[in-house]
Scaffold this motif. Structure first.
Motif, PDB file in Angstrom:
ATOM      1  N   ASP A  16       0.876  -1.284   0.034  1.00 61.20           N
ATOM      2  CA  ASP A  16       0.003  -0.023   0.065  1.00 61.20           C
ATOM      3  C   ASP A  16       0.849   1.159  -0.068  1.00 61.20           C
ATOM      4  N   LEU A  17       0.795   1.860  -1.070  1.00 62.21           N
ATOM      5  CA  LEU A  17       1.749   3.049  -1.148  1.00 62.21           C
ATOM      6  C   LEU A  17       0.942   4.413  -0.518  1.00 62.21           C
ATOM      7  N   LEU A  18       1.607   4.779   0.534  1.00 58.44           N
ATOM      8  CA  LEU A  18       0.783   5.953   1.567  1.00 58.44           C
ATOM      9  C   LEU A  18       1.059   7.230   0.635  1.00 58.44           C
ATOM     10  N   ASP A  19       0.063   7.971   1.080  1.00 54.83           N
ATOM     11  CA  ASP A  19       0.092   9.296   0.490  1.00 54.83           C
ATOM     12  C   ASP A  19       1.390  10.251   1.099  1.00 54.83           C
ATOM     13  N   PRO A  20       1.956  10.855   0.475  1.00 61.12           N
ATOM     14  CA  PRO A  20       1.594  11.321  -0.820  1.00 61.12           C
ATOM     15  C   PRO A  20       2.031  10.772  -2.174  1.00 61.12           C
ATOM     16  N   GLY A  21       2.494   9.448  -1.882  1.00 60.80           N
ATOM     17  CA  GLY A  21       2.869   8.508  -3.093  1.00 60.80           C
ATOM     18  C   GLY A  21       4.409   8.979  -3.325  1.00 60.80           C
ATOM     19  N   VAL A  22       4.684   8.753  -4.389  1.00 64.67           N
ATOM     20  CA  VAL A  22       6.062   9.004  -5.198  1.00 64.67           C
ATOM     21  C   VAL A  22       6.255  10.664  -5.373  1.00 64.67           C
ATOM     22  N   VAL A  23       6.891  11.302  -4.562  1.00 58.57           N
ATOM     23  CA  VAL A  23       7.052  12.532  -4.922  1.00 58.57           C
ATOM     24  C   VAL A  23       8.456  13.252  -4.669  1.00 58.57           C
ATOM     25  N   LEU A  24       8.771  14.109  -5.140  1.00 58.94           N
ATOM     26  CA  LEU A  24      10.236  14.833  -4.724  1.00 58.94           C
ATOM     27  C   LEU A  24      10.221  15.057  -3.177  1.00 58.94           C
ATOM     28  N   LEU A  25      11.715  14.866  -2.609  1.00 57.95           N
ATOM     29  CA  LEU A  25      11.753  14.614  -1.368  1.00 57.95           C
ATOM     30  C   LEU A  25      11.078  15.613  -0.475  1.00 57.95           C
ATOM     31  N   PRO A  26      11.105  17.127  -0.855  1.00 62.00           N
ATOM     32  CA  PRO A  26      10.599  18.015  -0.094  1.00 62.00           C
ATOM     33  C   PRO A  26       9.282  18.099   0.136  1.00 62.00           C
ATOM     34  N   ARG A  27       8.515  17.454  -1.028  1.00 66.31           N
ATOM     35  CA  ARG A  27       6.996  17.422  -0.934  1.00 66.31           C
ATOM     36  C   ARG A  27       6.583  16.466  -0.295  1.00 66.31           C
ATOM     37  N   TRP A  28       7.267  15.561   0.306  1.00 63.67           N
ATOM     38  CA  TRP A  28       7.035  14.315   1.127  1.00 63.67           C
ATOM     39  C   TRP A  28       6.645  14.767   2.539  1.00 63.67           C
ATOM     40  N   ARG A  29       5.463  15.132   3.186  1.00 68.19           N
ATOM     41  CA  ARG A  29       4.984  15.118   4.314  1.00 68.19           C
ATOM     42  C   ARG A  29       5.880  16.243   5.081  1.00 68.19           C
ATOM     43  N   PRO A  30       6.137  17.413   4.510  1.00 66.78           N
ATOM     44  CA  PRO A  30       7.176  18.481   4.867  1.00 66.78           C
ATOM     45  C   PRO A  30       6.603  18.778   6.315  1.00 66.78           C
ATOM     46  N   ASP A  31       7.702  19.035   7.250  1.00 65.58           N
ATOM     47  CA  ASP A  31       7.409  19.444   8.526  1.00 65.58           C
ATOM     48  C   ASP A  31       6.839  21.154   8.493  1.00 65.58           C
ATOM     49  N   GLY A  32       7.098  21.715   7.342  1.00 60.43           N
ATOM     50  CA  GLY A  32       6.714  23.141   7.187  1.00 60.43           C
ATOM     51  C   GLY A  32       6.321  23.471   5.849  1.00 60.43           C
ATOM     52  N   PRO A  33       6.431  24.663   5.444  1.00 60.10           N
ATOM     53  CA  PRO A  33       6.083  24.896   4.147  1.00 60.10           C
ATOM     54  C   PRO A  33       7.196  24.352   3.163  1.00 60.10           C
ATOM     55  N   VAL A  34       6.732  24.006   1.872  1.00 58.12           N
ATOM     56  CA  VAL A  34       7.694  23.257   0.996  1.00 58.12           C
ATOM     57  C   VAL A  34       8.747  24.411   0.331  1.00 58.12           C
ATOM     58  N   PRO A  35       9.891  24.144   0.319  1.00 62.55           N
ATOM     59  CA  PRO A  35      10.742  25.035   0.138  1.00 62.55           C
ATOM     60  C   PRO A  35      10.767  25.480  -1.292  1.00 62.55           C
ATOM     61  N   ARG A  36      11.032  26.611  -1.565  1.00 62.37           N
ATOM     62  CA  ARG A  36      10.960  27.227  -3.028  1.00 62.37           C
ATOM     63  C   ARG A  36      11.907  26.549  -4.038  1.00 62.37           C
ATOM     64  N   ASP A  37      12.990  25.718  -3.610  1.00 60.40           N
ATOM     65  CA  ASP A  37      13.759  24.998  -4.422  1.00 60.40           C
ATOM     66  C   ASP A  37      13.270  23.492  -4.706  1.00 60.40           C
ATOM     67  N   ALA A  38      12.069  23.207  -4.072  1.00 63.01           N
ATOM     68  CA  ALA A  38      11.662  21.829  -4.182  1.00 63.01           C
ATOM     69  C   ALA A  38      11.826  20.952  -5.600  1.00 63.01           C
ATOM     70  N   ASP A  39      11.563  21.569  -6.222  1.00 63.99           N
ATOM     71  CA  ASP A  39      11.580  21.113  -7.704  1.00 63.99           C
ATOM     72  C   ASP A  39      13.007  21.057  -8.258  1.00 63.99           C
ATOM     73  N   ASP A  40      13.956  21.482  -7.609  1.00 60.45           N
ATOM     74  CA  ASP A  40      15.239  21.194  -8.007  1.00 60.45           C
ATOM     75  C   ASP A  40      15.915  20.274  -7.219  1.00 60.45           C
ATOM     76  N   ILE A  41      15.428  19.486  -6.502  1.00 53.85           N
ATOM     77  CA  ILE A  41      15.775  18.216  -5.470  1.00 53.85           C
ATOM     78  C   ILE A  41      15.327  17.047  -6.279  1.00 53.85           C
ATOM     79  N   TRP A  42      16.239  16.334  -7.186  1.00 55.45           N
ATOM     80  CA  TRP A  42      16.018  15.466  -8.358  1.00 55.45           C
ATOM     81  C   TRP A  42      15.948  13.918  -7.703  1.00 55.45           C
ATOM     82  N   MET A  43      15.343  14.088  -6.502  1.00 56.07           N
ATOM     83  CA  MET A  43      15.089  12.384  -5.637  1.00 56.07           C
ATOM     84  C   MET A  43      13.833  12.353  -5.191  1.00 56.07           C
TER      85      MET A  43
END
Length: 269
Positions: A234-261
């Protein structure tokens, strides 16, 4: 005696870079050698954001471990645990669950040297580091130290953090994950992170060359290929996403889409 000399044992080849020591360098650690720094600097020259990759990966690890512990799981098997440091598996697991049982597996001699220098008694709240290679999951599962610490009748959090991209396609990475997850009971979790070429394959290909002379080459995979590691889970929410977008502790950082993992967490049914 220099810091490097203290960690030079007969098993440690200081002339060949290793992913664990390069990662330590990205995070600002001191347990690395000239060959590691040279290889890491080649990556950084091409992709200056790699240090941010490493920090985001370490932050994901902490969030995933806390998430698994919140589900009542107190056992962790981290294959490719790497060198110890703030926010690592041991610190994160024990902070979330003081009764945690943790087994770390690695094939880098310097990781094992650290473990020998800082022994911890096996038992409740313990971390045991054993020699092993992800490419041979059956040997890991059969290791008496692993079996002595972890109860395979109870759920286990399996952690494959920034390690599967060092397993090539012809080494059967999906079979490796299946072997590990088949060995743990329902209610266990799989957490993993993986470098992707979905955003700039050309630049990542250049960076991958820096790993060709290290102990493990780099293989990038897509979001779809990363999600396939969770087949049957069972793949849990939010699924496969870039690291900063996976259940962040605070606001998603501006450079989230530059973290290619990518990172994700799945539960065994």
């Amino acid at each position: 005696m220099s810091d490097e000399a203290k960690w030079t044992t007969p098993e440690v080849d200081t002339e060949v870079a290793t992913p664990a020591r390069m990662y330590d360098y990205y995070l600002g650690g001191k347990d690395n050698f000239a060959a590691d720094r040279e290889a890491a600097e080649k990556v950084l020259k091409n992709m200056p954001k790699v240090r941010a990759f490493a920090r985001a990966n370490r932050a994901f690890l902490g969030r995933a471990v806390r998430g698994i512990a919140a589900e009542g799981v107190s056992q962790f098997l981290d294959v490719g645990i790497g060198l110890p440091g703030p926010g690592g598996t041991v610190a994160s697991a024990l902070a979330a669950r003081p009764d945690a049982r943790i087994v770390g597996v690695d094939n880098d001699p310097i990781v094992l040297a650290h473990a020998r220098a800082r022994p911890v008694d096996a038992g409740i709240g313990a971390a045991t580091i054993v020699k092993g290679d992800l490419r041979d999951p059956a040997a890991i599962l059969a290791d008496p130290q692993v079996r002595g610490v972890l109860d395979f009748e109870q759920p286990i959090g399996v952690l494959l953090i920034a390690v599967l991209h060092f397993v090539s396609d012809d080494e059967d990475p999906y079979g490796i994950v299946s072997t590990l997850m088949d060995a743990v009971p329902a209610g266990s979790f799989l957490a993993l992170t993986h470098v992707t070429g979905d955003f700039d394959q050309e630049r990542l290909a250049v960076s991958a060359k820096a790993y060709e002379k290290s102990t493990a080459k780099l293989t990038v995979r897509s979001a779809k290929e990363t999600a396939a590691f969770f087949d049957g889970l069972d793949l849990l929410d939010p699924g496969v996403v870039l690291l900063p977008r996976w259940r962040p502790d605070g606001p998603v950082p501006r450079d989230a889409d530059d973290i290619w993992m990518y990172g994700a967490l799945g539960r065994k049914k």
